[in-house]
Structures are given as structure tokens and as C-alpha cells.
Design a protein around this motif. Structure first.
Motif, PDB file in Angstrom:
ATOM      1  N   LEU A  42       0.823  -1.204   0.000  1.00 51.42           N
ATOM      2  CA  LEU A  42       0.000   0.000   0.000  1.00 51.42           C
ATOM      3  C   LEU A  42       0.859   1.257   0.000  1.00 51.42           C
ATOM      4  O   LEU A  42       0.567   2.235  -0.692  1.00 51.42           O
ATOM      5  CB  LEU A  42      -0.924  -0.008   1.224  1.00 51.42           C
ATOM      6  N   LYS A  43       1.897   1.213   0.781  1.00 47.70           N
ATOM      7  CA  LYS A  43       2.790   2.367   0.852  1.00 47.70           C
ATOM      8  C   LYS A  43       3.453   2.622  -0.484  1.00 47.70           C
ATOM      9  O   LYS A  43       3.558   3.768  -0.951  1.00 47.70           O
ATOM     10  CB  LYS A  43       3.843   2.133   1.936  1.00 47.70           C
ATOM     11  N   ARG A  44       3.879   1.556  -1.168  1.00 49.73           N
ATOM     12  CA  ARG A  44       4.550   1.730  -2.457  1.00 49.73           C
ATOM     13  C   ARG A  44       3.581   2.240  -3.523  1.00 49.73           C
ATOM     14  O   ARG A  44       3.935   3.079  -4.350  1.00 49.73           O
ATOM     15  CB  ARG A  44       5.190   0.411  -2.895  1.00 49.73           C
ATOM     16  N   ARG A  45       2.388   1.698  -3.524  1.00 47.02           N
ATOM     17  CA  ARG A  45       1.424   2.168  -4.527  1.00 47.02           C
ATOM     18  C   ARG A  45       1.061   3.626  -4.281  1.00 47.02           C
ATOM     19  O   ARG A  45       0.836   4.389  -5.224  1.00 47.02           O
ATOM     20  CB  ARG A  45       0.173   1.277  -4.499  1.00 47.02           C
ATOM     21  N   ARG A  46       0.993   4.002  -3.002  1.00 43.23           N
ATOM     22  CA  ARG A  46       0.700   5.395  -2.700  1.00 43.23           C
ATOM     23  C   ARG A  46       1.818   6.312  -3.170  1.00 43.23           C
ATOM     24  O   ARG A  46       1.584   7.433  -3.613  1.00 43.23           O
ATOM     25  CB  ARG A  46       0.491   5.554  -1.191  1.00 43.23           C
ATOM     26  N   ASN A  47       3.035   5.824  -3.101  1.00 37.56           N
ATOM     27  CA  ASN A  47       4.175   6.620  -3.547  1.00 37.56           C
ATOM     28  C   ASN A  47       4.486   6.434  -5.028  1.00 37.56           C
ATOM     29  O   ASN A  47       5.460   7.012  -5.533  1.00 37.56           O
ATOM     30  CB  ASN A  47       5.411   6.258  -2.722  1.00 37.56           C
ATOM     31  N   GLY A  48       3.730   5.597  -5.712  1.00 37.50           N
ATOM     32  CA  GLY A  48       3.951   5.384  -7.139  1.00 37.50           C
ATOM     33  C   GLY A  48       5.182   4.571  -7.444  1.00 37.50           C
ATOM     34  O   GLY A  48       5.763   4.680  -8.522  1.00 37.50           O
TER      35      GLY A  48
ATOM     36  N   GLU B  49       6.533  -2.600  -6.876  1.00 36.27           N
ATOM     37  CA  GLU B  49       6.713  -3.554  -5.793  1.00 36.27           C
ATOM     38  C   GLU B  49       7.875  -4.479  -6.151  1.00 36.27           C
ATOM     39  O   GLU B  49       7.888  -5.107  -7.209  1.00 36.27           O
ATOM     40  CB  GLU B  49       5.446  -4.360  -5.558  1.00 36.27           C
TER      41      GLU B  49
END
Length: 442
Positions: free
Chosen positions: A419-425, A428
Motif C-alpha cells: 500500500l505504501k509503495r502504490r501510494r508513492n507510485g 513492488e
């Protein structure tokens, strides 16, 4: 090309004389250095009979280097003696060949008048024969001259090497003196800081040779701990180091996180989390045996001063759930039994690398809240780096691996991290733990 008559070997002999004088001067410097080394091996502080052992080890290393340099100087001197003999022999041969050439030119003079009435063809043949006979010794003389020049060059190289060795001896001498002065100054400064904090000399840690440790006065190397644990039974049903997945962030409080979960609350009561590699070393990537480190003494900051205290007293003989940090992530290693080997080695081991010394210095003080800018903290950090203060070592022996705990924590971390990575674009990526450093003896 320089003729035989013009060759002067005096320059070579002058170089030999200069080299002899330089070697004699180097011998005298080495003798003086040996005296200084012997002096530096004496006690340098009254704080602790064992406090200056670090300096003694440096002195022994310097003494070994000096002995090596002395051997190289002796070999150089023997080589020079042999080269002197070779030069003398070559000079003798050159002189003999010069004499042979001179006699040959007198023995066969060319005809100078027509009174002999010698046949012109016979004279030409005789001239060819004389020319061939004269060329052979001349070539030998030229070859000997070349060899002699090469020998002179070798002597010059030996002289340059002697100068280099002499400079190295001087450098080691200065380094040894500086190390001795720095160690004495550091110990004296430490005592002054102790006095300012109201601690007497009797309160200083006698971690070198306490009365109860008289039967074992050696500090163990890391390899000795691993050798002691070689016969421990192996737990087969467990993943190796590269197979471990991150379960939490190192910047967060893992114990609080586990206590808040009813299914994992029991893990918090028996867990231990150590930074790797500052306080944890693995015998191999199989993670069957690990070494845990902590300070042997704690500084209370009051009139008690230093007290002996173990970080693992409540863990010895029990099984713990081991977690470790690697970078900014936490990993679950499994269930381990904590073995107390202080009876075999009460003096601990050296942990003198910069990061380990900093972590141990933090743990040495009460509440671990002393600032690293504090003069007392800096003194303790220096004592760990110098090997004056040692670290306690406990052997962690793998006895199990709770796959359920590992899988639950790893899956939660993966979801949160995704979730954190997707939020930061960000993409994974798999996050395997970094390989442990190869163990080394200290």
C-alpha cells in the motif's frame, strides 16, 4: 661505446662504501628502536594491570615488523657482500684481458718496410687471422664491462632499498610512539572524567582479571564460540537466511506491536530483538547458531560507578523468539535457546569495530539515554574500540521455527508495504534480507 681503457670502476666502489655506511646507520637505528619497543611494553597506566594490553599488542606487532625489516636489511647486506666479490672478480678479469690484448698487439706487428719482401697475399691472410684473434678477447671485455655495469646498477637498487627500509623503520618508530602517547592520554582523560563524576578508582570495572576469573585469563576470539557450538544438535525444519521475509520496520516498536495482537501476545513475552551485525553474528546462512553481544559492565552514574551486569541474565537457559534488524527492516529468525558460557570464558570478547562500539556504549549507561556528544560516552566508546572494555557473548542455538508467526507477520508487512509503495507510485520489489557478513575472529 666506452673503451676498456676509459672504464673507471671507482664510482661503484664509492657507492659500496656509502651503502656500507648507510647499513651501519640503519643497524644503530634498529637497536634504538628495539630499546624503545621494550620500554613501551612496560605498564603505561596505573588504572588497570590489563588496561595497557591493547598498547602491548600494538607494540608486539610493531616489533614483529621491525624484526622483518632487520631480516631484509641483513639479506641486503649479504647480497651486497656477494656483489662486491663479483665486482672484484670481474675487475680482475678485465685487467687480465687488457693485458692479453696489449701483448697480442705487440706479438704480431704489421710489416712496415719493403725489405722483408713478403708476399702480399700472405700478409693479408695474416691480417685476417690477427683481426679474428684480437676480436674474441675484445668481445669478452665488452661483455664483462656490461656485466660490471649491471652489477653497479644492482648495487644502486640495493642502496635505494636500504634507504626505503630505513624510512620504514623510522615511520614505525614514530607510529609506535604516537600510539603509546595516545593510549596513555586516553586512559588519563578517562580517569579525569571519572573523578569529575565522583567515581573512585576502586569503582572502575575490573573486567580484566577479577578474582573469580583467575583460571581463565584469555579473551576469546569469535571463532572459539562457534567451535564450542559445533556439536549442538541441528534443527532441520527451518528456512535459511535468504528465505526469511521482513516482518516489521526497524524504526517502530516491535514489542508494542506484538502485545497489541491477541494472537501474538505470547511472542512479546519471550522475544528478543538484536541489531545485525552489531549485536548478532551468524555462524552460517543456515542460522543454526548465532552469537549475541552485550556489555559486561553498566555505568550507573552514581557512587556505585561501574557494576557488573548481563543483558542476558533473564534469558540464559531459556528459549526465546529471536528477531533481528537488518537495515530498516525486522526479520523473524525462529526459536533459540540462550546458552550461558561465562563459566568457560568470563572475560568475553572484543567488539572493536566502530558500529558495534557505539551500540555497546549506548547500552553501557542506565536508561540508554546518554547523548553521544557527552564526554563520558565518548570515553566509553573509545575504551570499546581500544579493546579495554569487552563484550559479553551468549550462544543462540536454533531449536525451532514457528512458521505461523513468520507467515502472519510477513503477510501483514507485505500488505502494508505494498500500500505504501502504490501510494508513492513505486514498483513492488521483493525484499530479501541482506546476506550476513562473513564472521571473523576479533
Amino acid at each position: 661505446m666506452q673503451s676498456v681503457e676509459d672504464f673507471e670502476p671507482t664510482g661503484a666502489f664509492e657507492a659500496i662504501k656509502v651503502l656500507g655506511r648507510e647499513l651501519q646507520h640503519s643497524k644503530e637505528r634498529i637497536k634504538n628502536l628495539e630499546k624503545d619497543v621494550l620500554k613501551s611494553r612496560g605498564p603505561s597506566s596505573s588504572v588497570d594491570p590489563d588496561a595497557a594490553k591493547a598498547l602491548v599488542r600494538r607494540a608486539e606487532n610493531a616489533e614483529a615488523l621491525v624484526s622483518q625489516l632487520k631480516e631484509e636489511l641483513a639479506d641486503s647486506e649479504n647480497t651486497q657482500a656477494r656483489q662486491i666479490l663479483k665486482i672484484e672478480k670481474l675487475q680482475t678479469r678485465v685487467d687480465k684481458l687488457k693485458a692479453v690484448k696489449k701483448v697480442g698487439s705487440l706479438k704480431y706487428p704489421l710489416p712496415c718496410t719493403a725489405a722483408f719482401h713478403v708476399n702480399v697475399e700472405q700478409e693479408q691472410q695474416k691480417a685476417v687471422i690477427l683481426s679474428n684473434n684480437d676480436r674474441a678477447p675484445t668481445n669478452r671485455v665488452v661483455g664483462l664491462e656490461t656485466k660490471l655495469k649491471n652489477e653497479v646498477k644492482e648495487k644502486q637498487k640495493a642502496l635505494a632499498k636500504s634507504d626505503s627500509l630505513k624510512k620504514e623503520v623510522s615511520r614505525l618508530d614514530a607510529l609506535l610512539r604516537k600510539e603509546a602517547a595516545d593510549s596513555r592520554a586516553r586512559i588519563n582523560e578517562f580517569r579525569e572524567v571519572e573523578e569529575r563524576h565522583g567515581v573512585r578508582d576502586s569503582d572502575l570495572p575490573r573486567n580484566s582479571v577479577p578474582d573469580t576469573y583467575q583460571n581463565n585469563t584469555q579473551v576469546w576470539a569469535i571463532e572459539q564460540y562457534f567451535m564450542l557450538a559445533e556439536d549442538y544438535p541441528k534443527h532441520r525444519n527451518r528456512p535459511d537466511y535468504p528465505s526469511l521475509k521482513p516482518v516489521y520496520l526497524a524504526s517502530m516498536d516491535l514489542r508494542t506491536y506484538l502485545e497489541a495482537d491477541q494472537t501474538l501476545k505470547w511472542v512479546a513475552r519471550s522475544m528478543i530483538c538484536l541489531p545485525n551485525p552489531e549485536r548478532l553474528l551468524w555462524a552460517s546462512t543456515a542460522c543454526q547458531i548465532g552469537l549475541a553481544f552485550g556489555p559486561l559492565y553498566r555505568y550507573t552514574g552514581n557512587q556505585r560507578g561501574w557494576v557488573k551486569e548481563s543483558q542476558f541474565t533473564r534469558r540464559y537457559g531459556k528459549e526465546v523468539e529471536l528477531f533481528f534488524t537488518n537495515g530498516d527492516r525486522v526479520y523473524y529468525a525462529g526459536r533459540y535457546k540462550c546458552h550461558d558460557i561465562r563459566a568457560q570464558n568470563p572475560r568475553g570478547c572484543f567488539r572493536s569495530d566502530a558500529k558495534s562500539a557505539e551500540v555497546l556504549a549506548d547500552l553501557t549507561f542506565d536508561s540508554h539515554t546518554r547523548s553521544r556528544n557527552d564526554s563520558m560516552w565518548q570515553m566509553v566508546n573509545a575504551l570499546y574500540r581500544d579493546g579495554v572494555l569487552k563484550a559479553e557473548c551468549a550462544i543462540l542455538h536454533s531449536v525451532g521455527f514457528n512458521h505461523k508467526v513468520h507467515d502472519i507477520l510477513a503477510s501483514r508487512y507485505e500488505i502494508l508495504n505494498g500500500l505504501k509503495r502504490r501510494r508513492n507510485g513505486e514498483r513492488e520489489m521483493p525484499e530479501p534480507p541482506r546476506a550476513p557478513k562473513k564472521r571473523r575472529g576479533h
